[in-house]
Design a protein around this motif. Structure first.
Motif, PDB file in Angstrom:
ATOM      1  N   SER A 254       0.818  -1.206   0.000  1.00 41.75           N
ATOM      2  CA  SER A 254       0.000   0.000   0.000  1.00 41.75           C
ATOM      3  C   SER A 254       0.854   1.258   0.000  1.00 41.75           C
ATOM      4  CB  SER A 254      -0.933  -0.001   1.209  1.00 41.75           C
ATOM      5  OG  SER A 254      -0.178  -0.012   2.412  1.00 41.75           O
TER       6      SER A 254
ATOM      7  N   GLU B 243      -1.990   3.673  -0.632  1.00 38.79           N
ATOM      8  CA  GLU B 243      -2.598   4.438   0.452  1.00 38.79           C
ATOM      9  C   GLU B 243      -1.678   5.547   0.951  1.00 38.79           C
ATOM     10  OE1 GLU B 243      -3.582   1.582   3.416  1.00 38.79           O
ATOM     11  OE2 GLU B 243      -5.051   0.541   2.168  1.00 38.79           O
ATOM     12  N   LYS B 244      -0.375   5.258   0.996  1.00 42.56           N
ATOM     13  CA  LYS B 244       0.607   6.255   1.434  1.00 42.56           C
ATOM     14  C   LYS B 244       1.640   6.419   0.331  1.00 42.56           C
ATOM     15  CE  LYS B 244       0.291   4.625   6.232  1.00 42.56           C
ATOM     16  NZ  LYS B 244       1.058   3.984   7.330  1.00 42.56           N
TER      17      LYS B 244
ATOM     18  N   ASP C 141      -0.970  11.025   2.679  1.00 40.98           N
ATOM     19  CA  ASP C 141      -2.096  10.193   2.279  1.00 40.98           C
ATOM     20  C   ASP C 141      -2.245  10.353   0.770  1.00 40.98           C
ATOM     21  OD1 ASP C 141      -4.912   8.878   2.993  1.00 40.98           O
ATOM     22  OD2 ASP C 141      -5.250  10.526   1.579  1.00 40.98           O
TER      23      ASP C 141
END
Length: 375
Positions: free
Chosen positions: A2, A92-93, A159
């Motif tokens: 992610s 996600e990151k 983010d």
């Protein structure tokens, strides 16, 4: 994963001198950009943003190990190109890093990632400790209070959805991605930077980076050797692959002689003895155990001490079975367990020309070498 890392390296870097852009100039025998990419291996998907003229060079340098993205007319345009490329991939990151910062440490990177557990944005920085002046025409015209001032570094972490939206809304012309984030109303946490995380800008920076690399790099070499005898069976397990054979290997665990040798090579590089020290054969819980357990333990022990595996070479010594048809799959299995690309793992075989116990087909021997690197 992610996590994704965008390494921005599309500039021309003219202040660094030389005919080649600074990210492609040599530093300790490798391009600056190669050092930068290596610092993020194993953390997430890596996207390197290059000048369109450098794409062929990038393909040759990284051999598919990273994704390449063509840069835009400005730094923020280049970052946005990479963000758009990653959209929909489950990221996600995202960490955004300067390609000309080749000495970023894992501690700095982890500090940003840890902060992102509770913040939408985070970036490393160092408090300004020197006195600050204003000046004009070579003369001091005043002083500036240094209280609350920081020197910004990268990687700057966000983010993913938030920073993509921020870039889409920004008019352009930002100094860095923190400026883009703040313009969109995001709060940015400050994490600990490092004096060694320098950005190569001027010709003299190369000499400083060379010194720092020499001071911080710790390279360990380990060797492993293992032997297992044959007994009746229908296959042998070698480097995690079941190879059909009219015998199997005898041992307390699954008797994977290749994986045992590699595991011992890693332990040896760490000065940690051998498998028997960590997994005693007298302990019944290891009866028939998969050798992947042992290799995974050795790799995690190395990582806990700040080392990564640079490369490994495993040689299997036997008359039968034939290893060649399975060597690529063996390298892939080992690479998966270790967490590196298969191109850093070599598995090959040789015979002993019918001499000795391997020549008499009484068993298989294996020799392995492993290089551990701490940067």
């Amino acid at each position: 994963m992610s996590n994704a890392i965008i390494i921005v390296a599309a500039g021309r870097g003219t202040r660094a001198g030389g005919e080649t852009p600074k990210q492609w100039q040599s530093l300790a025998g490798q391009p600056v950009l190669a050092h930068t990419v290596a610092a993020f291996k194993g953390i997430g998907r890596i996207v390197v943003v290059l000048h369109p003229e450098d794409m062929t060079r990038g393909i040759a340098q990284f051999q598919g190990e990273v994704a390449l993205c063509a840069g835009g007319s400005s730094r923020d345009a280049s970052v946005r190109n990479a963000l758009e490329m990653l959209e929909g991939s489950g990221v996600e990151k995202v960490l955004i890093h300067d390609g000309a910062r080749p000495l970023v440490s894992r501690a700095v990177i982890d500090g940003v990632l840890d902060a992102l557990e509770s913040a939408q944005a985070a970036a490393p920085a160092l408090p300004v400790s020197d006195a600050l002046w204003t000046g004009e025409n070579g003369q001091v015209t005043g002083t500036q209070d240094r209280g609350g001032l920081y020197r910004a570094q990268t990687p700057q972490g966000f983010d993913f959805d938030a920073i993509l939206s921020a870039h889409r809304a920004h008019p352009g012309g930002s100094a860095d991605d923190v400026e883009v984030a703040r313009a969109a109303g995001l709060s940015v946490a400050i994490t600990r930077g490092s004096e060694d995380n320098l950005k190569i800008t001027y010709p003299e920076d190369f000499a400083r980076a060379e010194r720092l690399l020499g001071d911080k790099m710790d390279i360990r070499l380990g060797h492993g050797y293992d032997v297992h005898a044959f007994e009746p069976g229908d296959h042998v397990t070698l480097c995690g692959v079941a190879v059909p054979h009219d015998k199997k290997l005898k041992g307390h665990s699954d008797a994977d002689v290749g994986m045992h040798a590699l595991t011992d090579a890693i332990y040896g590089a760490l000065a940690e003895g051998d498998i028997g020290r960590h997994f005693p054969p007298s302990d019944p819980q290891w009866k028939g155990a998969a050798s992947e357990i042992f290799l995974d333990h050795a790799v995690k022990l190395a990582e806990a001490r700040g080392f990564r595996l640079g490369n490994a070479d495993v040689t299997l010594i036997c008359e039968q079975p034939k290893i060649g048809p399975h060597a690529v799959e063996m390298a892939q299995v080992l690479a998966r367990i270790i967490g590196i690309e298969p191109g850093r793992i070599s598995v090959k075989a040789t015979t002993s020309e019918r001499l000795g116990f391997t020549g008499r087909e009484e068993g298989i021997a294996a020799i392995a070498t492993a290089t551990l690197i701490k940067e």
